[in-house]
Write an enzyme that holds these catalytic residues in place. Structure first.
Site, PDB file in Angstrom:
ATOM      1  N   HIS A  43       2.831  14.803 -19.973  1.00  0.00           N
ATOM      2  CA  HIS A  43       1.949  15.112 -21.120  1.00  0.00           C
ATOM      3  C   HIS A  43       2.025  13.940 -22.096  1.00  0.00           C
ATOM      4  O   HIS A  43       2.980  13.792 -22.848  1.00  0.00           O
ATOM      5  CB  HIS A  43       2.393  16.403 -21.834  1.00  0.00           C
ATOM      6  CG  HIS A  43       1.506  16.789 -22.985  1.00  0.00           C
ATOM      7  ND1 HIS A  43       1.345  18.093 -23.374  1.00  0.00           N
ATOM      8  CD2 HIS A  43       0.737  16.071 -23.831  1.00  0.00           C
ATOM      9  CE1 HIS A  43       0.513  18.162 -24.407  1.00  0.00           C
ATOM     10  NE2 HIS A  43       0.145  16.923 -24.707  1.00  0.00           N
ATOM     11  N   HIS A  45      -0.207  11.247 -24.824  1.00  0.00           N
ATOM     12  CA  HIS A  45      -1.396  10.793 -25.549  1.00  0.00           C
ATOM     13  C   HIS A  45      -1.297   9.282 -25.703  1.00  0.00           C
ATOM     14  O   HIS A  45      -0.371   8.780 -26.338  1.00  0.00           O
ATOM     15  CB  HIS A  45      -1.472  11.441 -26.940  1.00  0.00           C
ATOM     16  CG  HIS A  45      -1.577  12.931 -26.886  1.00  0.00           C
ATOM     17  ND1 HIS A  45      -2.788  13.586 -26.811  1.00  0.00           N
ATOM     18  CD2 HIS A  45      -0.631  13.892 -26.872  1.00  0.00           C
ATOM     19  CE1 HIS A  45      -2.580  14.891 -26.762  1.00  0.00           C
ATOM     20  NE2 HIS A  45      -1.272  15.113 -26.796  1.00  0.00           N
ATOM     21  N   LYS A 129      -7.660  19.825 -18.889  1.00  0.00           N
ATOM     22  CA  LYS A 129      -6.912  20.278 -20.071  1.00  0.00           C
ATOM     23  C   LYS A 129      -7.715  21.313 -20.850  1.00  0.00           C
ATOM     24  O   LYS A 129      -8.867  21.091 -21.205  1.00  0.00           O
ATOM     25  CB  LYS A 129      -6.607  19.069 -20.959  1.00  0.00           C
ATOM     26  CG  LYS A 129      -5.925  19.408 -22.272  1.00  0.00           C
ATOM     27  CD  LYS A 129      -4.461  19.734 -22.108  1.00  0.00           C
ATOM     28  CE  LYS A 129      -3.852  20.230 -23.403  1.00  0.00           C
ATOM     29  NZ  LYS A 129      -2.670  19.541 -23.811  1.00  0.00           N
ATOM     30  N   HIS A 167      -3.066  24.094 -23.747  1.00  0.00           N
ATOM     31  CA  HIS A 167      -2.492  24.118 -25.092  1.00  0.00           C
ATOM     32  C   HIS A 167      -2.440  25.599 -25.474  1.00  0.00           C
ATOM     33  O   HIS A 167      -3.464  26.206 -25.789  1.00  0.00           O
ATOM     34  CB  HIS A 167      -3.347  23.330 -26.087  1.00  0.00           C
ATOM     35  CG  HIS A 167      -2.725  23.305 -27.449  1.00  0.00           C
ATOM     36  ND1 HIS A 167      -2.112  22.192 -27.980  1.00  0.00           N
ATOM     37  CD2 HIS A 167      -2.593  24.280 -28.387  1.00  0.00           C
ATOM     38  CE1 HIS A 167      -1.630  22.480 -29.171  1.00  0.00           C
ATOM     39  NE2 HIS A 167      -1.914  23.743 -29.447  1.00  0.00           N
ATOM     40  N   HIS A 205       3.963  21.900 -23.680  1.00  0.00           N
ATOM     41  CA  HIS A 205       4.868  21.886 -24.851  1.00  0.00           C
ATOM     42  C   HIS A 205       5.283  23.278 -25.326  1.00  0.00           C
ATOM     43  O   HIS A 205       4.956  23.691 -26.425  1.00  0.00           O
ATOM     44  CB  HIS A 205       4.277  21.074 -26.004  1.00  0.00           C
ATOM     45  CG  HIS A 205       2.805  21.245 -26.270  1.00  0.00           C
ATOM     46  ND1 HIS A 205       2.175  22.454 -26.267  1.00  0.00           N
ATOM     47  CD2 HIS A 205       1.845  20.323 -26.568  1.00  0.00           C
ATOM     48  CE1 HIS A 205       0.900  22.288 -26.545  1.00  0.00           C
ATOM     49  NE2 HIS A 205       0.671  20.992 -26.717  1.00  0.00           N
TER      50      HIS A 205
END
Ligand SMILES: NC(=O)N[C@@H](CC(=O)O)C(=O)O
Length: 571
Positions: A43, A45, A129, A167, A205
């Site tokens: 994961h 960014h 995602k 998420h 997360h």
């Protein structure tokens, strides 16, 4: 433009930080060295443009592969966009890096099943995602109707064995922010998995004991979770310790200590359901330190050290490798990496800030990264003064003007700009009833914080190609701040004394948060909050030649003090 990665978190405030284990091993004369299979980050960014260039080396140094999040502006919604984004990541990689970006698609209500097919066939897209619309950074285009409009896409994903990365937070403002993950599990995730038991789902997360229990209750191989370093080492007190700590703010937000402990127990238990996903999420500093700061913690530089520390503190270093290097690829059905890396217990302190340049680059990169900015910076693309058409101006808003301006008499802003263009040594101008120009270096240029409105616009001269450089991306217009970001730096040379003064002042101002040395560029700096490992023994990746190396900051002192002879014991 010089930007800074802020590294505000002091590991000394970690609930469990101590050096007991190290001291015991040291007393035994042990060699403290871990050899583990090259880890991956599931994961990540990376952003784009200059920010991508600034952060990529941190991930590429530590990880073999990275699942790259698609929440750019605009988001990566199609395979074609993912392929192009992948290209730009590969181009930004340091020479000789074999880091592999694994691309993802951003799911929307209008994503089509055909797009999923294309994605699978592309060989470069590895997951889709799911951002509930409005849940987090750049999620505005996310999903509003998962169980309606997205159903055909989900069916197609099952067909192609394409994982859905979630998420996991509801966006209902009525739901308390600390409960959003739990409510998401009950109202979205559980029903989703019941409806699509064959869908591979990664709960990203995870932050709560509820999420841990949920993941553990699902079929192994179909539902898994990534865990960030911040959710392993911080609890929600860290958001308010000694004042509001924007750099510890990410989503899902940190939870209470019992949840942190539950996550630590889960990852250190050896369960195959949990694997490494840093959620390393860099942001411009001004977007963190303002009245409405955005969510995300930059941790790529220190994530591996922190994970190792967590496992060590739990007495579970033997489980570290599965978490960092096996469980992820096994879940995705990808081969495990074959190369090994070494982590060495070394007296390593993460620098309090990391500077980087955009549009401009430090004259001496190594010095710059070690905090010595006295060499100043140089343009990546030189000006072409002979042909004025090739130079343009980029507006840096709200600045405290640099020193050494010259006033010239002209009637309006256009004439002021022309006067600057005509003069090859003119590097910037400003017009505020009168025309000011600057020649050569811009000394002590300061961009004021967004809360301080006393500054004025500075027009900084840049090569036109620099502005179009990022393919004039349609977004160039929208994203003025990025251009500004990239254009500001023009020749600014900081004298050591100015830097030291400003840096100290900044340290005072931020009361314990350790920000950039390049004071005065607050609004243009990258904020990439991260953790500052305690200045004691930390697990640090060893470079090829045996030194403790972080690419961005050069070789560090390799500690010969503690050596743990038997690698096998550690893995
Ligand atoms: N973790 C965050 O707080 N922010 C991430 C998005 C996300 O993963 O939520 C970001 O892109 O900044």
């Amino acid at each position: 433009m010089i930007k800074t990665l802020a590294l505000p978190y002091k590991a000394s405030t970690l609930p469990f930080a101590n050096v007991r284990v190290f001291n015991q091993l040291k007393a035994k004369g042990a060699k403290m060295e871990l050899s583990i299979t090259q880890p991956d980050d599931w994961h990540l960014h990376l952003r784009d443009g200059d920010l991508l260039e600034a952060v990529i080396s941190h991930s590429a140094f530590h990880f073999g592969r990275g699942i790259v999040m698609p929440n750019l502006k605009p988001p990566i919604k199609t395979t074609a966009a993912a392929v192009a984004y992948r290209e730009s990541i590969l181009n930004a990689l340091p020479a000789n890096s074999d880091f592999i970006p694994l691309m993802t698609l951003y799911l929307t209500d209008t994503t089509t099943p055909e797009e999923i097919k294309l994605a699978r066939e592309s060989g470069v897209v590895y997951a889709v995602k799911l951002y509930p619309a409005g849940a987090t950074t750049n999620s505005q285009d996310g999903v509003t109707d998962l169980f309606g409009k997205c159903l055909p896409v989900l069916e197609e994903m099952v067909k192609h064995n394409m994982p859905l990365l979630v998420h996991g937070e509801v966006t209902d403002p009525e739901v308390d922010i600390f409960d959003r993950e739990r409510v998401f599990i009950d109202t979205v995730l559980r029903p989703l998995i019941q409806k699509f038991p064959q869908l591979k789902v990664v709960m990203e997360h995870v932050t709560t004991a509820d999420a841990v229990r949920f993941v553990e209750s699902c079929s192994e191989g179909f539902v898994a979770a990534t865990v960030t370093p911040q959710h392993l080492v911080l609890n929600r007190n860290s958001l308010f310790q000694g004042g509001l700590q924007p750099h510890n703010y990410c989503l899902p937000v940190l939870k209470r200590e019992t949840h942190r402990q539950a996550i630590v127990s889960a990852v250190t238990s050896g369960s195959k359901r949990f694997f490494l996903g840093t959620d390393s999420a860099p942001h411009e500093r001004r977007k963190k330190e303002c009245s409405c700061g955005c969510a995300g913690i930059y941790n790529a530089l220190v994530a591996l050290s922190l994970y190792a520390k967590v496992f060590e503190e739990a007495g579970a270093l033997d489980k570290l490798e599965a978490f960092t290097s096996f469980n992820g690829p096994d879940f995705y059905g990808l081969p495990r990496n074959t190369s090994k890396i070494k982590l060495i217990k070394s007296r390593w302190k993460v620098p309090e800030s990391l500077s980087y340049a955009s549009g401009f680059e430090p004259r001496i990169k190594a010095d710059w990264e070690l905090g010595d900015h006295s060499g100043g910076c140089v343009r990546k693309i030189p000006l072409q003064c002979e042909n004025r058409e090739n130079d343009k101006f980029s507006v840096v808003p709200n600045t405290h003007f640099p020193e050494n301006s010259e006033s010239i008499t002209v009637g309006n802003i256009d004439e002021c700009e022309l006067a600057c263009l005509r003069n090859c040594s003119c590097s910037a101008y400003a017009f505020d009833n009168r025309c000011l120009i600057w020649r050569g270096c811009l000394f002590n240029l300061q961009e004021l914080s967004s809360d301080d409105k006393s500054g004025r616009d500075l027009h900084v001269r840049v090569a036109a190609s620099q502005l179009v450089g990022t393919e004039a991306k349609a977004k160039a217009k929208r994203n003025t701040s990025l251009i500004v970001f990239g254009a500001v730096c023009v020749f600014f040379c900081f004298f050591g004394s100015v830097l030291v003064f400003l840096w100290r002042k900044r340290q005072r101002d931020t009361a314990g948060l350790h920000y950039n040395e390049v004071e005065g560029f607050g609004d243009q700096e990258l904020d990439a909050a991260s953790f500052t490992c305690e200045e004691d023994m930390n697990w640090v990746r060893q470079g090829i030649d045996g030194t403790i190396v972080d690419e961005t900051i050069g070789p560090l002192e390799a500690s010969a003090e503690a050596q743990f002879e038997d690698d096998e014991e550690m893995i």
